[in-house]
Design a protein around this motif. Structure first.
Motif, PDB file in Angstrom:
ATOM      1  N   LEU A   1       0.817  -1.210   0.000  1.00 42.80           N
ATOM      2  CA  LEU A   1       0.000   0.000   0.000  1.00 42.80           C
ATOM      3  C   LEU A   1       0.846   1.253   0.000  1.00 42.80           C
ATOM      4  O   LEU A   1       0.502   2.247  -0.607  1.00 42.80           O
ATOM      5  CB  LEU A   1      -0.881   0.025   1.251  1.00 42.80           C
TER       6      LEU A   1
ATOM      7  N   GLY B   1       1.786   4.667  -3.505  1.00 40.37           N
ATOM      8  CA  GLY B   1       0.860   4.748  -4.624  1.00 40.37           C
ATOM      9  C   GLY B   1      -0.592   4.619  -4.249  1.00 40.37           C
ATOM     10  O   GLY B   1      -1.453   5.083  -4.973  1.00 40.37           O
ATOM     11  N   LEU B   2      -0.895   3.999  -3.123  1.00 45.58           N
ATOM     12  CA  LEU B   2      -2.293   3.895  -2.738  1.00 45.58           C
ATOM     13  C   LEU B   2      -2.471   4.420  -1.314  1.00 45.58           C
ATOM     14  O   LEU B   2      -1.555   4.383  -0.513  1.00 45.58           O
ATOM     15  CB  LEU B   2      -2.779   2.446  -2.797  1.00 45.58           C
ATOM     16  N   VAL B   3      -3.675   4.882  -1.054  1.00 46.57           N
ATOM     17  CA  VAL B   3      -4.006   5.354   0.280  1.00 46.57           C
ATOM     18  C   VAL B   3      -4.952   4.330   0.891  1.00 46.57           C
ATOM     19  O   VAL B   3      -6.074   4.168   0.443  1.00 46.57           O
ATOM     20  CB  VAL B   3      -4.667   6.740   0.228  1.00 46.57           C
ATOM     21  N   GLY B   4      -4.471   3.611   1.901  1.00 42.86           N
ATOM     22  CA  GLY B   4      -5.204   2.480   2.436  1.00 42.86           C
ATOM     23  C   GLY B   4      -6.589   2.795   2.963  1.00 42.86           C
ATOM     24  O   GLY B   4      -7.512   2.010   2.823  1.00 42.86           O
ATOM     25  N   SER B   5      -6.741   3.973   3.548  1.00 41.04           N
ATOM     26  CA  SER B   5      -8.020   4.267   4.179  1.00 41.04           C
ATOM     27  C   SER B   5      -9.054   4.780   3.183  1.00 41.04           C
ATOM     28  O   SER B   5     -10.191   5.021   3.546  1.00 41.04           O
ATOM     29  CB  SER B   5      -7.811   5.289   5.302  1.00 41.04           C
ATOM     30  N   MET B   6      -8.645   4.967   1.943  1.00 46.93           N
ATOM     31  CA  MET B   6      -9.605   5.465   0.952  1.00 46.93           C
ATOM     32  C   MET B   6     -10.083   4.337   0.055  1.00 46.93           C
ATOM     33  O   MET B   6      -9.409   3.330  -0.108  1.00 46.93           O
ATOM     34  CB  MET B   6      -8.935   6.533   0.080  1.00 46.93           C
TER      35      MET B   6
ATOM     36  N   ASP C   1     -11.556   7.146  -4.565  1.00 48.68           N
ATOM     37  CA  ASP C   1     -10.681   8.210  -4.080  1.00 48.68           C
ATOM     38  C   ASP C   1      -9.225   7.946  -4.431  1.00 48.68           C
ATOM     39  O   ASP C   1      -8.436   8.877  -4.582  1.00 48.68           O
ATOM     40  CB  ASP C   1     -10.827   8.368  -2.557  1.00 48.68           C
ATOM     41  N   ASN C   2      -8.869   6.685  -4.568  1.00 46.52           N
ATOM     42  CA  ASN C   2      -7.501   6.379  -4.955  1.00 46.52           C
ATOM     43  C   ASN C   2      -7.243   6.709  -6.416  1.00 46.52           C
ATOM     44  O   ASN C   2      -6.138   7.077  -6.786  1.00 46.52           O
ATOM     45  CB  ASN C   2      -7.187   4.911  -4.671  1.00 46.52           C
TER      46      ASN C   2
ATOM     47  N   MET D   1      -8.466   9.148  -7.771  1.00 41.92           N
ATOM     48  CA  MET D   1      -8.379  10.605  -7.762  1.00 41.92           C
ATOM     49  C   MET D   1      -6.952  11.093  -7.557  1.00 41.92           C
ATOM     50  O   MET D   1      -6.618  12.220  -7.908  1.00 41.92           O
ATOM     51  CB  MET D   1      -9.257  11.125  -6.633  1.00 41.92           C
ATOM     52  N   LEU D   2      -6.129  10.237  -6.993  1.00 40.83           N
ATOM     53  CA  LEU D   2      -4.749  10.633  -6.696  1.00 40.83           C
ATOM     54  C   LEU D   2      -4.042  11.159  -7.945  1.00 40.83           C
ATOM     55  O   LEU D   2      -3.168  11.995  -7.870  1.00 40.83           O
ATOM     56  CB  LEU D   2      -3.998   9.406  -6.156  1.00 40.83           C
TER      57      LEU D   2
ATOM     58  N   ARG E   1      -7.485  -0.883   1.846  1.00 41.25           N
ATOM     59  CA  ARG E   1      -6.765  -1.662   2.849  1.00 41.25           C
ATOM     60  C   ARG E   1      -7.477  -2.985   3.122  1.00 41.25           C
ATOM     61  O   ARG E   1      -6.867  -3.978   3.477  1.00 41.25           O
ATOM     62  CB  ARG E   1      -6.670  -0.836   4.129  1.00 41.25           C
ATOM     63  N   LYS E   2      -8.803  -2.971   2.964  1.00 40.18           N
ATOM     64  CA  LYS E   2      -9.573  -4.170   3.289  1.00 40.18           C
ATOM     65  C   LYS E   2      -9.596  -5.173   2.149  1.00 40.18           C
ATOM     66  O   LYS E   2     -10.106  -6.274   2.320  1.00 40.18           O
ATOM     67  CB  LYS E   2     -10.995  -3.777   3.665  1.00 40.18           C
TER      68      LYS E   2
ATOM     69  N   TYR F   1      -8.052  16.801   0.370  1.00 42.08           N
ATOM     70  CA  TYR F   1      -7.665  15.501  -0.166  1.00 42.08           C
ATOM     71  C   TYR F   1      -6.179  15.260   0.057  1.00 42.08           C
ATOM     72  O   TYR F   1      -5.766  14.178   0.481  1.00 42.08           O
ATOM     73  CB  TYR F   1      -8.010  15.456  -1.651  1.00 42.08           C
TER      74      TYR F   1
ATOM     75  N   ASP G   1      -2.168   9.527   5.555  1.00 42.22           N
ATOM     76  CA  ASP G   1      -2.190   8.071   5.444  1.00 42.22           C
ATOM     77  C   ASP G   1      -0.834   7.515   5.065  1.00 42.22           C
ATOM     78  O   ASP G   1      -0.380   6.522   5.632  1.00 42.22           O
ATOM     79  CB  ASP G   1      -3.237   7.656   4.408  1.00 42.22           C
ATOM     80  N   SER G   2      -0.177   8.137   4.109  1.00 41.09           N
ATOM     81  CA  SER G   2       1.113   7.614   3.673  1.00 41.09           C
ATOM     82  C   SER G   2       1.906   8.699   2.971  1.00 41.09           C
ATOM     83  O   SER G   2       1.533   9.146   1.895  1.00 41.09           O
ATOM     84  CB  SER G   2       0.898   6.426   2.737  1.00 41.09           C
TER      85      SER G   2
ATOM     86  N   THR H   1       3.127   7.539  -0.498  1.00 41.77           N
ATOM     87  CA  THR H   1       2.137   7.619  -1.557  1.00 41.77           C
ATOM     88  C   THR H   1       2.014   9.057  -2.038  1.00 41.77           C
ATOM     89  O   THR H   1       1.945   9.326  -3.233  1.00 41.77           O
ATOM     90  CB  THR H   1       0.777   7.113  -1.045  1.00 41.77           C
TER      91      THR H   1
ATOM     92  N   TYR I   1       4.832   9.808  -4.228  1.00 44.12           N
ATOM     93  CA  TYR I   1       4.674   9.168  -5.535  1.00 44.12           C
ATOM     94  C   TYR I   1       3.637   9.881  -6.385  1.00 44.12           C
ATOM     95  O   TYR I   1       3.713   9.870  -7.593  1.00 44.12           O
ATOM     96  CB  TYR I   1       4.298   7.687  -5.357  1.00 44.12           C
ATOM     97  N   ALA I   2       2.652  10.479  -5.738  1.00 47.73           N
ATOM     98  CA  ALA I   2       1.611  11.165  -6.491  1.00 47.73           C
ATOM     99  C   ALA I   2       2.059  12.569  -6.869  1.00 47.73           C
ATOM    100  O   ALA I   2       1.315  13.310  -7.485  1.00 47.73           O
ATOM    101  CB  ALA I   2       0.335  11.221  -5.673  1.00 47.73           C
TER     102      ALA I   2
END
Lengths: 519, 376
Positions: A357, A360-365, A369-370, A372-373, A411-412, B241, B248-249, B252, B255-256
């Motif tokens: 995670l 590159g990814l946001v676990g809680s989203m 929403d990911n 959207m990054l 994350r889930k 956002y 959270d990270s 990340t 990287y973004a």
């Protein structure tokens, strides 16, 4: 009756949450005075199983028996590392548990009884005795932060022995070692075995299994497969047991067509945050319409290479990364540009880290929403949500991502689905250079194929794909050319269709002579 | 081979993380925790003073919302004070929300409130001849700037050199307290009292004007505006956002292509500015004076509010109200039954303990020996 079994595990099961079954009904025994390899792919439950012996985890069900010194097996419950030590079980974890600002002696003294803990002279002398006995080299007064990785590992082993461990568990000990250090480690392991200690070595490197161990136990997806004598084993037998069937990868690889220069890297050097040269004068060209594989032992500079291209890693003066803009065929220097500018030019990077995670990814989203990054900067002040939502649905359908909804926190999701989301997003951005690192890390075979196919599709579309991987079989079957890194240096670029695993393995571990002279 | 079982013992209790839990269940757990807290408090009260706990609870409600007499009106003086204090706490918690959501542990709200308060008081003292609208703009801007500046230092150090923001913001509190002492001595009135006294007691320059005859309605308007604004900012804006991603990270975010340093500094400026504005609300809208106890620990209490609300600013309204209610109620019973303040703190403590404790049961499940029975 003489009992030659040191530890026996019986029907051990361990689950995490409701879905993840790390170990299922594992029955295994470790004999006295032997080296047992515990072999399995990433995520096959080797470390979890051993953590239950070391008192880190407690099994959901099953029994553990340990020899009680009277040639009897006694059922025990190991609730903490302290219990494990009391039973003579010591584990050397992948991430060392040492206090940086303490000396070797002080680290050994930690957690000992008060009566001995402050007698540093005595402890230092004992350490020396252990070292002499087995052939370790430890300087008792050296601070841990001054030690090399190999020295730290040695100290961990000495610490375990000092506490009276008769059963030593080593978790992927060679992953961080040079070949010479590995040889030294194997030497002391043999000495310890001769002294009657039982050693379990967790690994997924077959050559090491064959070299060091007496017996091999294989785990696959959390289940116990079998134990065989190393003398009767061979690479192909072990591989088959490890992965289930003989690895015959049927990746549909087309010959590259209309390849065009896309990325021209010259004399690229980087210094990492510890001040160590991570990349040393690397030069190569990546072409659109081909998959360029990157092979190397972990930590050979793969991460720095990708991050330098993506604008996330500072480079040393004199480095050059030129990007050939697809429409105009104009060359543009990437060094000095921000990560954002490089991304907007069409260079995409998806890096799958160990925890899957973190980069590159946001676990809680959720998925939406990911997505959207990549696009959230569009529009004025407020985020634009419709596009990412559509994109999330598209990725979900195209890659068959299993998730209750696109708003469920990623994350889930299971590891494979997390990776699909990450790789899918980067591909949807229609890049002209697509870099992926460890895209299939820990994935099952089917999901891996989905990812390979995606990468091949990109190649056919004329994208320059750079694929950093761990599994040599995959690199050989998927890539067109393979670039091999060794200790931050480019040690050769080989044609994936004609090369052999052995050749790459050699390039990964031994710098070619002319390189050594130059370097 | 001989296998013997001698002292096999499974740990009595094991703790495992829950996957997830339906909403109704998590609400139920929280309600149960409050009920349990009230029961335990009741027992403690009874043991200490032998009074019917129900009577005690009634006095608590009366402490917060006025005595239940025949001509009881809900919007009485006490209720308004409860509302005023709720708004104050809410304002600080809303200010902390962006920083905490970014995992930046701003525990320097106390200091940021004080400097905001000093700035407001200074405007009230030196600029009282300005037209009211202009004076208010000056007070608002100066308190925002003061709070922002107070948080700028730890933010810059965190962004550039990764210093520990917890210690840094905490230490800034003590600097702010000393600074307040200095200004209190400077503005002392009357001479020798060692307090500033009520500022502008006659002309009420720089006081929140009463609306519909209510002194504190203005506080509600100001704070609710910020609360709604912050909710929208965090949930729907690009910057919000970015805050969530960085929190959270950081990797990340990197990287973004997000400029992490910039986000840290910007978010902390906003957080400090709103905490500074709370100082404005405290001075101009409530006490009309400044002292070292103007913040009075609310900067720390607000941390609990922000956490319990999981940074949702609307949930913060409820939690602020609950905490202020407990506080008022506890003071009331302490005075009514002739107890000292410690009993009041004890009761508040017990209730908070249960509420915070309920979070454990929401996030983890317990597995007892053998029976393997799950306890919800």
């Amino acid at each position: 009756m003489h009992n030659n079994i040191a530890v026996q595990l019986e029907n051990i099961t361990k689950t995490f949450g409701k879905k993840v079954i790390a170990n299922k009904d594992v029955t295994l025994d470790i004999r006295k005075g032997e080296i047992l390899s515990l072999l399995g792919e990433n995520g096959s439950g080797k470390t979890t199983l051993m953590n239950m012996l070391a008192g880190i985890y407690y099994p959901d069900s099953g029994h553990i028996y340990v020899d009680n010194g009277k040639d009897e097996l006694e059922e025990v419950s190991i609730c903490s590392p302290k219990d494990a030590y009391a039973l003579g079980i010591g584990m050397i974890h992948q991430h060392f548990k040492l206090v940086d600002v303490f000396t070797a002696t002080e680290n050994v003294a930690l957690g000992l009884d008060k009566s001995i803990a402050f007698n540093k002279k005595q402890i230092a002398a004992d350490i020396k005795a252990i070292c002499d006995k087995y052939g370790f080299k430890v300087d008792p007064d050296k601070k841990v932060y001054n030690m090399s990785v190999s020295e730290k590992q040695t100290l961990e082993i000495v610490k375990a022995l000092y506490r009276g461990a008769n059963i030593l568990i080593l978790d992927e000990p060679t992953a961080v070692l040079t070949p010479q250090e590995t040889d030294m480690l194997f030497e002391v392991m043999r000495n310890m075995k001769a002294d009657g200690k039982s050693i379990i070595i967790i690994t997924h490197k077959l050559n090491e299994v064959l070299e060091i161990s007496d017996r091999v136990s294989i785990l696959r997806k959390g289940e116990y497969i079998d134990t065989i004598q190393t003398s009767e084993a061979s690479v192909s037998i072990l591989t088959e047991m490890m992965v289930g069937q003989k690895v015959t990868l049927h990746i549909d690889r087309k010959d590259p067509e209309n390849t065009k220069e896309r990325l021209v890297v010259n004399n690229l050097s980087c210094v990492n945050k510890y001040g160590v040269t991570a990349l040393d004068n690397v030069s190569f060209t990546a072409y659109g319409g081909e998959i360029l594989g990157v092979a190397g032992i972990s930590g050979s500079g793969q991460k720095e290479l990708l991050e330098a291209i993506a604008g996330l890693q500072d480079t040393v003066d004199g480095s050059s990364i030129e990007y050939v803009i697809p429409d105009t065929e104009e060359r543009s220097q990437l060094i000095g540009k921000t990560a954002l500018q490089i991304k907007d030019m069409g260079v995409a990077l998806s890096f799958v880290p160990e925890d899957r995670l973190g980069m590159g990814l946001v676990g809680s989203m959720g998925m939406s929403d990911n997505m959207m990054l990549r696009s959230y900067r569009k529009g004025f002040f407020f985020t634009e949500r419709k596009g990412p939502k559509e994109l999330a649905n598209k990725v979900k359908d195209n890659l068959e991502v299993v998730t209750p909804s696109i708003t469920t926190p990623v994350r889930k999701l299971s590891g494979g689905n997390v990776q699909k989301v990450l790789v899918g997003r980067e591909i949807e951005a229609a890049p002209s250079v697509l870099m992926t690192a460890y895209a299939v890390r820990g994935l099952d075979v089917n999901t891996s194929y989905t990812i390979y196919n995606l990468l091949n599709d990109q190649k056919e579309k004329g994208v320059a794909v750079i694929y950093v991987g761990e599994d040599l079989d995959v690199l050989l079957a998927l890539c067109d050319r393979i670039l091999v890194l060794c200790d931050g240096k480019l040690n050769g670029i080989v044609d994936a269709r004609t090369t052999t695993k052995e050749e790459i393995g050699l390039l990964m571990t031994h710098l070619r002579e002319e390189e050594q002279e130059n370097g | 081979m001989a296998k013997i079982t001698v002292h096999k013992k499974e740990p009595f209790l094991r703790i495992a993380k829950r996957d997830s839990m339906p909403l109704w269940q998590s609400i139920l757990i929280r309600v149960i925790s409050v009920v349990l807290a009230l029961v335990v408090c009741g027992v403690v009260i009874y043991l200490l003073i032998k009074v019917n706990p129900l009577e005690v609870y009634k006095s608590m409600v009366e402490g917060a919302f006025g005595a239940f007499k025949e001509d009881y009106k809900f919007f009485n003086r006490r209720t308004w004070i409860t509302i005023r204090d709720t708004m104050m706490l809410l304002c600080i918690a809303v200010g902390l929300a962006p920083a905490f959501k970014m995992r930046f542990w701003n525990i320097g709200a106390e200091g940021q409130i004080l400097v905001g308060g000093i700035a407001t008081a200074a405007c009230m003292i030196y600029l009282k001849d300005l037209p009211p609208a202009l004076l208010f703009i000056c007070m608002i801007v100066s308190s925002l700037v003061a709070g922002a500046l107070w948080s700028l230092l730890p933010a810059v150090f965190k962004a550039k050199w990764n210093t520990n923001e917890t210690l840094f913001t905490l230490m800034m509190n003590y600097v702010a307290i000393q600074l307040t002492s200095f200004f209190v001595a400077m503005w002392e009135n009357p001479f020798g009292s060692n307090t500033v006294g009520i500022i502008n007691p006659n002309g009420h320059e720089g006081w929140f004007p009463p609306i519909f005859g209510q002194d504190y309605l203005m506080n509600v308007i100001v704070v609710m505006t910020i609360t709604v604004g912050m909710f929208i900012y965090l949930k729907y804006s690009k910057q919000g956002y970015e805050i969530a991603v960085v929190g959270d990270s950081e990797n990340t975010a990197r990287y973004a292509g997000i400029n992490v340093k910039k986000v840290i500094i910007r978010t902390m400026l906003i957080s400090g500015a709103i905490c500074g504005l709370s100082g404005f609300v405290a001075v101009s809208g409530a006490s009309h004076t400044i002292s070292t106890s103007t913040a009075g620990g609310k900067g720390f209490t607000a941390i609990i509010v922000a956490w319990l609300a999981k940074f949702n600013t609307f949930t913060m309204i409820l939690i602020s109200l609950l905490l202020v209610f407990l506080d008022k109620g506890a003071i009331e019973i302490a005075s009514k039954y002739d107890l000292n303040d410690y009993v009041a703190s004890m009761i508040t403590g017990i209730i908070l303990f249960f509420i915070l404790g309920s979070e454990f049961f929401v996030n983890y499940r317990m597995i007892f020996r053998k029976k393997n029975k799950e306890v919800q």
